[in-house]
Design a protein around this motif. Sequence first.
Motif, PDB file in Angstrom:
ATOM      1  N   MET A  73     -10.529  13.864   6.261  1.00 49.22           N
ATOM      2  CA  MET A  73      -9.866  15.148   6.009  1.00 49.22           C
ATOM      3  C   MET A  73      -9.823  16.017   7.263  1.00 49.22           C
ATOM      4  O   MET A  73      -9.360  17.147   7.225  1.00 49.22           O
ATOM      5  CB  MET A  73     -10.596  15.906   4.902  1.00 49.22           C
ATOM      6  CG  MET A  73     -10.497  15.280   3.519  1.00 49.22           C
ATOM      7  SD  MET A  73      -8.825  15.400   2.844  1.00 49.22           S
ATOM      8  CE  MET A  73      -8.717  17.172   2.561  1.00 49.22           C
ATOM      9  N   ALA A  74     -10.278  15.488   8.370  1.00 48.97           N
ATOM     10  CA  ALA A  74     -10.479  16.323   9.562  1.00 48.97           C
ATOM     11  C   ALA A  74      -9.187  16.859  10.155  1.00 48.97           C
ATOM     12  O   ALA A  74      -9.195  17.904  10.808  1.00 48.97           O
ATOM     13  CB  ALA A  74     -11.244  15.535  10.622  1.00 48.97           C
ATOM     14  N   TYR A  75      -8.066  16.157   9.956  1.00 53.35           N
ATOM     15  CA  TYR A  75      -6.821  16.567  10.613  1.00 53.35           C
ATOM     16  C   TYR A  75      -5.878  17.355   9.709  1.00 53.35           C
ATOM     17  O   TYR A  75      -4.824  17.799  10.170  1.00 53.35           O
ATOM     18  CB  TYR A  75      -6.098  15.333  11.157  1.00 53.35           C
ATOM     19  CG  TYR A  75      -6.858  14.614  12.240  1.00 53.35           C
ATOM     20  CD1 TYR A  75      -7.135  15.226  13.456  1.00 53.35           C
ATOM     21  CD2 TYR A  75      -7.319  13.316  12.051  1.00 53.35           C
ATOM     22  CE1 TYR A  75      -7.851  14.579  14.451  1.00 53.35           C
ATOM     23  CE2 TYR A  75      -8.031  12.653  13.038  1.00 53.35           C
ATOM     24  CZ  TYR A  75      -8.297  13.282  14.233  1.00 53.35           C
ATOM     25  OH  TYR A  75      -9.003  12.638  15.218  1.00 53.35           O
ATOM     26  N   VAL A  76      -6.237  17.534   8.429  1.00 49.15           N
ATOM     27  CA  VAL A  76      -5.299  18.196   7.514  1.00 49.15           C
ATOM     28  C   VAL A  76      -5.093  19.666   7.869  1.00 49.15           C
ATOM     29  O   VAL A  76      -4.102  20.272   7.432  1.00 49.15           O
ATOM     30  CB  VAL A  76      -5.750  18.057   6.040  1.00 49.15           C
ATOM     31  CG1 VAL A  76      -5.762  16.605   5.606  1.00 49.15           C
ATOM     32  CG2 VAL A  76      -7.117  18.703   5.818  1.00 49.15           C
ATOM     33  N   ALA A  77      -5.995  20.248   8.634  1.00 48.35           N
ATOM     34  CA  ALA A  77      -5.812  21.637   9.060  1.00 48.35           C
ATOM     35  C   ALA A  77      -4.652  21.778  10.034  1.00 48.35           C
ATOM     36  O   ALA A  77      -4.150  22.876  10.264  1.00 48.35           O
ATOM     37  CB  ALA A  77      -7.091  22.176   9.697  1.00 48.35           C
ATOM     38  N   GLY A  78      -4.198  20.651  10.608  1.00 51.51           N
ATOM     39  CA  GLY A  78      -3.094  20.701  11.561  1.00 51.51           C
ATOM     40  C   GLY A  78      -3.524  21.027  12.971  1.00 51.51           C
ATOM     41  O   GLY A  78      -2.693  21.103  13.880  1.00 51.51           O
ATOM     42  N   SER A  83       2.004  21.347  19.915  1.00 52.54           N
ATOM     43  CA  SER A  83       0.993  20.602  20.656  1.00 52.54           C
ATOM     44  C   SER A  83      -0.026  19.952  19.729  1.00 52.54           C
ATOM     45  O   SER A  83      -0.030  18.738  19.534  1.00 52.54           O
ATOM     46  CB  SER A  83       0.288  21.520  21.655  1.00 52.54           C
ATOM     47  OG  SER A  83      -0.664  20.806  22.409  1.00 52.54           O
ATOM     48  N   ASP A  84      -0.891  20.736  19.128  1.00 48.50           N
ATOM     49  CA  ASP A  84      -1.952  20.167  18.295  1.00 48.50           C
ATOM     50  C   ASP A  84      -1.424  19.492  17.038  1.00 48.50           C
ATOM     51  O   ASP A  84      -1.997  18.508  16.574  1.00 48.50           O
ATOM     52  CB  ASP A  84      -2.949  21.269  17.918  1.00 48.50           C
ATOM     53  CG  ASP A  84      -4.209  21.205  18.770  1.00 48.50           C
ATOM     54  OD1 ASP A  84      -4.101  20.746  19.924  1.00 48.50           O
ATOM     55  OD2 ASP A  84      -5.288  21.595  18.298  1.00 48.50           O
ATOM     56  N   THR A  85      -0.359  20.033  16.446  1.00 51.79           N
ATOM     57  CA  THR A  85       0.137  19.428  15.208  1.00 51.79           C
ATOM     58  C   THR A  85       0.628  18.003  15.452  1.00 51.79           C
ATOM     59  O   THR A  85       0.379  17.102  14.636  1.00 51.79           O
ATOM     60  CB  THR A  85       1.276  20.268  14.603  1.00 51.79           C
ATOM     61  OG1 THR A  85       2.251  20.549  15.612  1.00 51.79           O
ATOM     62  CG2 THR A  85       0.755  21.568  14.039  1.00 51.79           C
ATOM     63  N   THR A  86       1.324  17.778  16.561  1.00 57.88           N
ATOM     64  CA  THR A  86       1.780  16.424  16.879  1.00 57.88           C
ATOM     65  C   THR A  86       0.595  15.505  17.125  1.00 57.88           C
ATOM     66  O   THR A  86       0.565  14.361  16.641  1.00 57.88           O
ATOM     67  CB  THR A  86       2.700  16.448  18.108  1.00 57.88           C
ATOM     68  OG1 THR A  86       3.835  17.272  17.834  1.00 57.88           O
ATOM     69  CG2 THR A  86       3.178  15.050  18.457  1.00 57.88           C
ATOM     70  N   ALA A  87      -0.388  15.971  17.870  1.00 55.38           N
ATOM     71  CA  ALA A  87      -1.576  15.163  18.134  1.00 55.38           C
ATOM     72  C   ALA A  87      -2.326  14.856  16.840  1.00 55.38           C
ATOM     73  O   ALA A  87      -2.802  13.722  16.637  1.00 55.38           O
ATOM     74  CB  ALA A  87      -2.496  15.881  19.113  1.00 55.38           C
ATOM     75  N   ALA A  88      -2.435  15.837  15.953  1.00 50.47           N
ATOM     76  CA  ALA A  88      -3.103  15.613  14.669  1.00 50.47           C
ATOM     77  C   ALA A  88      -2.347  14.583  13.836  1.00 50.47           C
ATOM     78  O   ALA A  88      -2.947  13.766  13.136  1.00 50.47           O
ATOM     79  CB  ALA A  88      -3.232  16.932  13.904  1.00 50.47           C
ATOM     80  N   GLY A  89      -1.002  14.612  13.906  1.00 53.21           N
ATOM     81  CA  GLY A  89      -0.202  13.625  13.193  1.00 53.21           C
ATOM     82  C   GLY A  89      -0.438  12.223  13.723  1.00 53.21           C
ATOM     83  O   GLY A  89      -0.605  11.263  12.958  1.00 53.21           O
ATOM     84  N   ILE A  90      -0.449  12.070  15.053  1.00 50.71           N
ATOM     85  CA  ILE A  90      -0.701  10.758  15.661  1.00 50.71           C
ATOM     86  C   ILE A  90      -2.083  10.245  15.260  1.00 50.71           C
ATOM     87  O   ILE A  90      -2.252   9.079  14.870  1.00 50.71           O
ATOM     88  CB  ILE A  90      -0.577  10.848  17.195  1.00 50.71           C
ATOM     89  CG1 ILE A  90       0.866  11.150  17.598  1.00 50.71           C
ATOM     90  CG2 ILE A  90      -1.048   9.553  17.851  1.00 50.71           C
ATOM     91  CD1 ILE A  90       1.043  11.494  19.072  1.00 50.71           C
ATOM     92  N   CYS A  91      -3.086  11.106  15.331  1.00 57.05           N
ATOM     93  CA  CYS A  91      -4.452  10.702  14.981  1.00 57.05           C
ATOM     94  C   CYS A  91      -4.570  10.333  13.503  1.00 57.05           C
ATOM     95  O   CYS A  91      -5.329   9.418  13.146  1.00 57.05           O
ATOM     96  CB  CYS A  91      -5.430  11.819  15.332  1.00 57.05           C
ATOM     97  SG  CYS A  91      -5.673  12.056  17.105  1.00 57.05           S
TER      98      CYS A  91
END
Length: 531
Positions: free
Chosen positions: A491-496, A322-330
């Motif tokens: 760098m906000a999305y690198v946490a996944g 869920s979140d990992t895919t959204a973080a990738g899109i963002c």
Amino acid sequence: MTIKPIRNLNALCTIPFGTSWPAHISPVMLQLPDLPTMQLVLGAAASLGVVGVIRTFLPKSTNSLPLPPSPPNWRLRGHSLPLLNPQLTVGAWIDEYGPLITIRSGTEKIVYIGRYKAAVDIMEKQGASVADRPHSVSASELFSNGQVLAFVHVGETFRRMRRALHTHLQPKAAEAYEPLQMTYAKNTVLDILEDPVNFQKHASAYSSTTITKITYGKNADDSEVAGGRQFLMTLFKVVIPGAYLVDTIPWLKYLPWYGQDLKQDHEDNRKLFTGQMSRVKKQMDANEDIGPSFGRYMLENDYGLTESEMAFLSGSFFAAGSDTTAAGICTILMAAACFPEEQAKVQAEIDAVIGRHRAPTFADQQSLPRLEAFISEAMRWRPLGPGFPHRATKDVIWGNYCIPAGTTVVGSHWAINRDPDVFPDPHAFYPQRWINDKGLVRDDITSFLYGFGRRICPGQHIASRSLFINSALIFWAFQLSLDPTKPVNDMAYVAGVLPMTQPCGIEFTKKISDSEIRRMLKNYPEGASEV
């Protein structure tokens, strides 16, 4: 003088050698109200020194080659990695000490791989030797109770879980979900039309809805999505060396007050995952038409797993996707806004291949190499997640170094993707590096986005399709630019995991009129190929 009781054992064990004790702690006497508990704490702390003497030289190898070099360290608990962006610290050590480094977390030796060739040689070519997971009290016991695939040791249970996931999610099987992904990606575009400010919210809605439908055949529920996010946040935290003192002092797990957060997370996950699977089973028993899903597939096929193992396998797939895919899109959207010249090249390709009279589909993927290269570069530029630990089951030789059997091995995605020998000028955003002389996407390099060897993410084919179709539709419909009035944290999305606050503002300028976008998406994906 009143001696205050110690409440923070982590603080006690991070006092460097040669540093005076804090004023509120007596090195002679530590007082706690419960004497048996105090004796256990003192025994655990004392045993740390004994265990350290015994295990500092473990794991051992009969090979005379040394471990990779280690950055200087004088802390009792070993090298310190911050919980926020630990990959930056590891990357700096790799730059200074070489492609492989050894750090110490308590009594455990951990080898980090930070260069591309070493990752291929060790994690891929010798993947069978590093396919296992190290035992971690925090991760393997308190958080997962041995039921989360990410922490299951290599063995029969692991093989059964992996077989179930890979059979259902192999490339051909994943194609069956493309219409579903296109439908929800269309909704993302329509959501941006209505509310362009909250792009992160829309990406989250896409990923949570898609993965819930694929896993359980149902629409997403806010409380379930929140539970999945909490699962993922803890999952990424427990893999950071030194995050939990119990992995240095295992005795702590016997203290009733220690690790309550991890134990509560496990109980919450158990209730969530078993509840989701129970619902699927009840619907099947009632002969309801619930459509295909991974949960249904698990119940219809016997892989020799217990009901609890099936629940956690399905639940882990749901939560991790869920979140990992959204973080990738963002991340891709943020990269487009940060690098408008590269965005323009991709959009010129989309305009040439797709035009302005229809929306892109998966059938266009092979004709959009610049888009594929842009996605790959975005994932190299800001790779997601901290990297999961592996365990060597036999001595691994690389160059003049030996990684002894039993050693923890971690591939640092951040450092590997900044290898200047493979990615020249690594800090530059340059999608062209992924295109060969024939104008096609290169197949000789990778960002290792989905992991390594036999531990590669089984949901990679679903996830990569989600990144493509969302990027294609959004770049087809909008031109993206940074909102100059908002701060940017790239760098906000690198946490996944999605941050609580959106890390930047993006302005979405329509390339096609609002009415035309809606008209072309009205029958999408069924009418997507109609001109």
